[in-house]
Design an enzyme around this catalytic site. Sequence first.
Site, short mmCIF file in Angstrom:
data_model
loop_
_atom_site.label_atom_id
_atom_site.label_comp_id
_atom_site.label_asym_id
_atom_site.label_seq_id
_atom_site.Cartn_x
_atom_site.Cartn_y
_atom_site.Cartn_z
N GLU A 276 0.83 -1.21 0.00
CA GLU A 276 0.00 0.00 0.00
C GLU A 276 0.86 1.25 0.00
O GLU A 276 0.56 2.23 -0.71
CB GLU A 276 -0.95 -0.02 1.20
N ALA A 419 -8.48 -5.43 11.69
CA ALA A 419 -9.38 -4.68 12.56
C ALA A 419 -10.77 -5.29 12.61
O ALA A 419 -11.38 -5.42 13.68
CB ALA A 419 -9.48 -3.22 12.08
N HIS A 547 -27.20 -5.74 -13.66
CA HIS A 547 -26.37 -5.54 -14.86
C HIS A 547 -26.51 -4.10 -15.33
O HIS A 547 -27.62 -3.54 -15.34
CB HIS A 547 -26.83 -6.48 -15.98
#
Length: 577
Positions: A276, A419, A547
Amino acid sequence: MQSSLTLSLSQSATASTIPKSNYTLNHALRFPPSKHINLRFCGLRREALLGSYSLSRSHSLQNKTLSKKINNAISASLSANGSAPKSFDYDLIIIGAGVGGHGAALHAVEKGLKTAIIEGDVVGGTCVNRGCVPSKALLAVSGRMRELQSDHHMKALGLQIAAAGYDRQGVADHANNLAMKIRNNLTNSMKALGVDILTGFGSILGPQTVRYGKLDDSPGNTVTAKDIIVATGSVPFVPKGIEVDGKTVITSDHALKLESVPDWIAIVGSGYIGLEFSDVYTALGSEVTFIEALDQLMPGFDPEIGKLAQRVQINPRKIDYHTGVFATKITPAENGKPVTIELIDAKTKEPKDTLEVDAALIATGRAPFTKGLGLDNVQVALKNGFVPVDERMQVLNFEGNPVPHLYCIGDSNGKMMLAHAASAQGISVVEQITGRDHVLNHLSIPAACFTHPEISMVGLTEPQAREKAEKEGFEVSVTKTSFKANTKALAENEGEGIAKLIYRPDNGEILGVHIFGLHAADLIHEASNAIALGTRIQDIKFAVHAHPTLSEVLDELFKSAKVKAHVPGPVSEPVAV
């Protein structure tokens, strides 16, 4: 089970003595189990233990002696508002006000328990203040920057954008302000529900007794509770030989403040945290060097997903890497000298290389924050820093036996350092202490890496599934679908990605799902809930998806699986790791 308990009580107790929860009843009357009923609900396996005196619709309390005992227990130990017995200050005390402690506290109040939460730092813990929340703010910025900087992407959409820039302090303020907002929301939610927030560091003085105050020899304050939950979380793990100065050699705690954007930064560790931050730093203009002890990047991911992610997120960006090496010594920059990193071969331990960079981020994982908890006062020894617990999160003593009324959730028990896993564990514990036996199925808990594109997963990787299949004697099948065939992904010009399903073709059990692509972190929950509920592939094939949406990636994934028809028997029981 809750409704049958309430029905039985209504036949044997007066309105003035019925509590808001069955908390004291279940603690006052502990019967040996004679029958188990397995129920599934949102990742929790509920095994309602029915004793020799069954509390059910079919068996009302006809035994007058038992009925009298129940009435006396309720009247003596509960007040009208569900507060604790007079011998305790609280029904429940939680040490640590992170996401896990917060989730447990809110659920406890819902169950009618008088609850206090002790916090020695700030409400929200690691996730809100130094982890999930501020990192997502930075990743939101990196995602926008990455999109605006991609001429190919913009031109494909018919857009023309001038050169994109950013204000470092403005980006840092966005992350800090978000953390502050979420922290205030957590605090206000607990206060509004009547949870007492006690300031100080908590430690166990003895059975059902907690001290809180400063980390020194002062007496502090002492409170008691029927049950105690330890939820103290974790801190960044820094290996020996690495000197952290908080400026040029940093942990994720420092990086989230974004006090600088170095030209060249080494990231030690290529797991969730390292990936990240590589996404953030490269989007903001840094060059990144990964240092990974194992032989491949992203070792915790499914290998196939890891290879694709490396092709998309590592190779095209300003990132190089060293694998199979340890960073044995890292020295901060000083007096105009760069950060120096000494590398050795992970297997031979021979010197390999020395790097000189502008900064180094230590992303080698997290360590439990469990020092000073006073667990030795209740005959508990830490294991590699973690609090030992059983599958119900009950703390285990020296002899491996559960310590009555003491539980540990979240990072500090080491079962799954996420978490939302901590919150789920806390809710499970509250269910237990209020009379419902819960075992959390950790294999149904999803995980996500919020890079661009995102990576998400739930259950087993393919190697793990095949190892399990070999031991237990069943067949494993794998099927995949591509984002390149999804209308919504193509409309967004984000067709790079796959979804992978690992399953048993004999009975349709979902063993694992892994997704790499646009909004993968949101898409994984359909698979997570299916595992939690024990839903078979042959049943989920009939689910209807709107969709055009990204959810159709999973729709096609499940439909492409080949399952033998008319296989009797349920899928295997959830696994508590």
